[in-house]
Write an enzyme that holds these catalytic residues in place. Structure first.
Site, mmCIF file in Angstrom:
data_model
loop_
_atom_site.group_PDB
_atom_site.id
_atom_site.type_symbol
_atom_site.label_atom_id
_atom_site.label_comp_id
_atom_site.label_asym_id
_atom_site.label_seq_id
_atom_site.Cartn_x
_atom_site.Cartn_y
_atom_site.Cartn_z
ATOM 1 N N SER A 46 0.814 -1.208 0.000
ATOM 2 C CA SER A 46 0.000 0.000 0.000
ATOM 3 C C SER A 46 0.857 1.273 0.000
ATOM 4 C CB SER A 46 -0.908 0.015 1.226
ATOM 5 O OG SER A 46 -1.686 -1.163 1.286
HETATM 6 N N1 SAH Z 1 -0.924 -4.823 3.805
HETATM 7 C C1 SAH Z 1 -0.317 -5.220 2.564
HETATM 8 C C2 SAH Z 1 -1.234 -4.924 1.403
HETATM 9 C C3 SAH Z 1 -1.336 -6.120 0.520
HETATM 10 S S1 SAH Z 1 -2.531 -6.008 -0.783
HETATM 11 C C4 SAH Z 1 1.015 -4.533 2.395
HETATM 12 O O1 SAH Z 1 1.273 -3.526 3.063
HETATM 13 O O2 SAH Z 1 1.816 -5.016 1.604
HETATM 14 C C5 SAH Z 1 -3.823 -7.029 -0.127
HETATM 15 C C6 SAH Z 1 -3.478 -8.460 0.141
HETATM 16 O O3 SAH Z 1 -4.690 -9.108 0.550
HETATM 17 C C7 SAH Z 1 -2.959 -9.245 -1.050
HETATM 18 O O4 SAH Z 1 -1.716 -9.797 -0.727
HETATM 19 C C8 SAH Z 1 -4.003 -10.338 -1.266
HETATM 20 O O5 SAH Z 1 -3.466 -11.565 -1.705
HETATM 21 C C9 SAH Z 1 -4.624 -10.449 0.110
HETATM 22 N N2 SAH Z 1 -5.987 -11.001 0.164
HETATM 23 C C10 SAH Z 1 -7.021 -10.785 -0.677
HETATM 24 N N3 SAH Z 1 -8.116 -11.445 -0.267
HETATM 25 C C11 SAH Z 1 -7.770 -12.110 0.875
HETATM 26 C C12 SAH Z 1 -8.464 -12.980 1.761
HETATM 27 N N4 SAH Z 1 -9.756 -13.310 1.585
HETATM 28 N N5 SAH Z 1 -7.785 -13.476 2.824
HETATM 29 C C13 SAH Z 1 -6.480 -13.156 3.021
HETATM 30 N N6 SAH Z 1 -5.776 -12.342 2.215
HETATM 31 C C14 SAH Z 1 -6.411 -11.821 1.155
#
Ligand code: SAH
Length: 216
Positions: A65
């Site tokens: 993010s």
């Molecule tokens: N907080 C992270 C943002 C990652 S983007 C950072 O700072 O890097 C969002 C993430 O949510 C992705 O890696 C995606 O694979 C995950 N995601 C999407 N749906 C999900 C679910 N149902 N359960 C767990 N993770 C999920």
């Protein structure tokens, strides 16, 4: 999103110009952002952009993010240091690392095993000992470890997944990006004395949440 994009060549500059200058004043949040090097969670080919004002690709179609968004959501969680926090969407592990510095224990769920493994390696390298990680569908929460004082989703959902509301402690705060795939709002659900209050506080764009209460 509401601000002009900037580039930053150092972590200090990132925190000062992208976060503090935009109104995030919580000294604990600012300190955590200065202590956790975002570059450690950014892929090697994107190191030149590690402190820039936007999300970055981390592989598997996912992103780390924007620094301001991480700071804003973290500040809204109002962490004092004693909390047990559930994070949905480990991704790169950057947000996890920030939470780990500001809370007692972090439980983080990621649905892509490869991302979870990489994130845990980066977290171990910085010595974060208070993180439990799991691969699975985060929209179902983590029933065995519930209730949680704080819950943070970092992927967008059509609405706040009901299991997350059920697993929120009293008092508790949950933050989830809610809306259609194209644009969402950050929704804050506060539970106190058995009552829930729901507010929306910032437009945002997150990757779609998958799973039972996600988009697919
Ligand atoms: N907080 C992270 C943002 C990652 S983007 C950072 O700072 O890097 C969002 C993430 O949510 C992705 O890696 C995606 O694979 C995950 N995601 C999407 N749906 C999900 C679910 N149902 N359960 C767990 N993770 C999920």
């Amino acid at each position: 999103m509401r601000h002009g994009r900037t580039t930053s060549s150092s972590l200090e500059d990132m925190v000062n110009r992208q976060v503090a200058d935009r109104g995030i004043a919580d000294p604990r949040v600012l300190a955590a952002l200065r202590e956790v090097d975002r570059a450690a969670f950014v892929p090697s080919d994107l190191q030149a952009e590690a402190y820039d004002d936007h999300p970055l690709e981390i592989g598997c179609g996912q992103t780390i993010s924007q620094p301001y968004m991480v700071a804003l959501m973290t500040a809204e969680l109002e962490l004092a240091g004693t909390e047990r926090v559930l994070e949905i969407g480990t991704g790169s592990g950057y947000q996890t690392a920030i939470l780990a510095r500001l809370a007692r224990q972090v439980y983080t769920i990621e649905c892509v095993a490869e991302l979870s493994e990489r994130a845990m390696a980066a977290l171990a390298a910085m010595g974060a000992a208070n993180v439990c990680a799991r691969v699975g569908d985060g929209t179902l929460g983590w029933p065995d470890a519930a209730p949680f004082d704080r819950i943070l989703a970092t992927a967008a959902a059509p609405d706040v997944p009901p299991p997350l509301v059920e697993q929120l402690a009293d008092p508790g705060i949950a933050i989830v990006p809610v809306g259609p795939r194209s644009i969402q709002n950050l929704v804050k659900v506060t539970k106190e004395h058995g009552q829930f209050v729901r507010t929306e506080f910032c437009p945002c764009v997150f990757v779609a949440m998958r799973g039972r209460y996600g988009f697919e």
